[in-house]
Scaffold this motif. Structure first.
Motif, short mmCIF file in Angstrom:
data_model
loop_
_atom_site.label_atom_id
_atom_site.label_comp_id
_atom_site.label_asym_id
_atom_site.label_seq_id
_atom_site.Cartn_x
_atom_site.Cartn_y
_atom_site.Cartn_z
N ARG A 22 6.82 -3.70 9.16
CA ARG A 22 5.96 -3.96 8.01
C ARG A 22 6.80 -4.56 6.89
NH1 ARG A 22 5.82 2.15 6.14
NH2 ARG A 22 6.34 1.93 3.93
N VAL A 23 6.13 -5.16 5.92
CA VAL A 23 6.82 -5.67 4.75
C VAL A 23 7.13 -4.48 3.85
CG1 VAL A 23 6.66 -7.13 2.71
CG2 VAL A 23 5.72 -7.92 4.89
N PHE A 24 8.40 -4.38 3.46
CA PHE A 24 8.84 -3.24 2.65
C PHE A 24 9.89 -3.72 1.67
CE2 PHE A 24 11.68 0.44 2.00
CZ PHE A 24 10.77 1.37 1.53
N LYS A 25 9.65 -3.45 0.39
CA LYS A 25 10.58 -3.88 -0.66
C LYS A 25 10.92 -5.37 -0.52
CE LYS A 25 12.63 0.66 -1.57
NZ LYS A 25 12.20 0.78 -2.98
N ALA A 26 9.89 -6.18 -0.40
CA ALA A 26 9.99 -7.64 -0.35
C ALA A 26 10.77 -8.17 0.85
CB ALA A 26 10.62 -8.18 -1.63
N GLY A 27 10.85 -7.37 1.91
CA GLY A 27 11.52 -7.83 3.12
C GLY A 27 10.86 -7.27 4.36
N GLU A 28 11.07 -7.93 5.49
CA GLU A 28 10.54 -7.44 6.76
C GLU A 28 11.38 -6.26 7.22
OE1 GLU A 28 7.92 -7.63 10.18
OE2 GLU A 28 7.87 -8.51 8.16
N ALA A 29 10.70 -5.15 7.55
CA ALA A 29 11.41 -3.94 7.93
C ALA A 29 10.95 -3.44 9.30
CB ALA A 29 11.21 -2.84 6.89
#
Length: 213
Positions: free
Chosen positions: A18-25
């Motif tokens: 998922r997108v997390f803190k402006a990055g793909e995680a």
């Protein structure tokens, strides 16, 4: 110490992103239902006097914005706190930063569902490339053994007994079955089976010290 087969079957494993803190995680999720109230599980997971009874000694300030340190393990900052439903925190270890998110929910048939996400940004993929989700997944499952025993009895888990069990034949069987569970979750998430198998085998060897599991 614990019924290995029953504990392995009690855990649910999921691999996603998922997108997390402006990055793909990447997201590794481990969950288990306990015959305890939400308030009791919350206390077991957040009370600094109780956490060492099943996990590790912890120091710091267990409050929103506070920093914590698990003895010999990760530390970090508590970024979100919503008692008794859950919390979010950084997980800082060996120069790397990832995140954990805990959710506790009451289940209709009684008890509490413990669900933990461990999130890692895709660009921080050195360990993932080698081990896949099992690197953190197996570790969290070993922690859940302690939580299961503690919630069942109310007693503290003897750290020396826990270490002895981890190195025993039963402990190695637990690791192998847990690693296999993460292999299956990885494939279900779309990973190539051959690549997932190689990573799972490396995970098992890393935890047991035995090549080939």
């Amino acid at each position: 110490m614990i019924d290995v087969t029953h504990q392995i079957n009690a855990v649910r494993r999921r691999v996603g992103s998922r997108v997390f803190k402006a990055g793909e995680a990447r997201v590794v999720t481990v969950s288990q239902t306990y015959d305890s109230t939400v308030e009791d599980v919350w206390d077991a997971c957040t009370n600094p006097e109780r956490i060492p009874r099943w996990f590790l000694p912890v120091s710091g300030e267990l409050r929103l914005g506070g920093r914590y340190q698990l003895q010999g393990q990760a530390g970090g900052t508590i970024e979100r706190c919503d008692p008794p439903k859950g919390f979010g925190a950084t997980w800082e270890y060996d120069g790397n930063v990832s995140w954990i998110e805990l959710r506790l929910t009451e289940v209709p048939e009684g008890g509490t569902r413990f669900e933990l996400d461990h999130l890692m940004h895709v660009e921080d993929d050195a360990r993932w490339a080698e081990f896949g989700p099992g690197a953190v997944g197996v570790g969290w499952e070993m922690g859940l053994v302690g939580l299961t025993l503690h919630l069942r009895t109310g007693a503290a888990v003897d750290p020396q007994a826990g270490m002895a069990w981890a190195g025993s034949e039963e402990g190695r069987r637990f690791v192998k079955l847990s690693s296999e569970g993460w292999y299956e979750a990885f494939v279900a998430a779309g990973e190539d089976p051959a690549a997932a198998r190689a990573k799972a085998d490396r995970t098992t060897a890393a935890y047991t010290g035995v090549e080939g599991g």
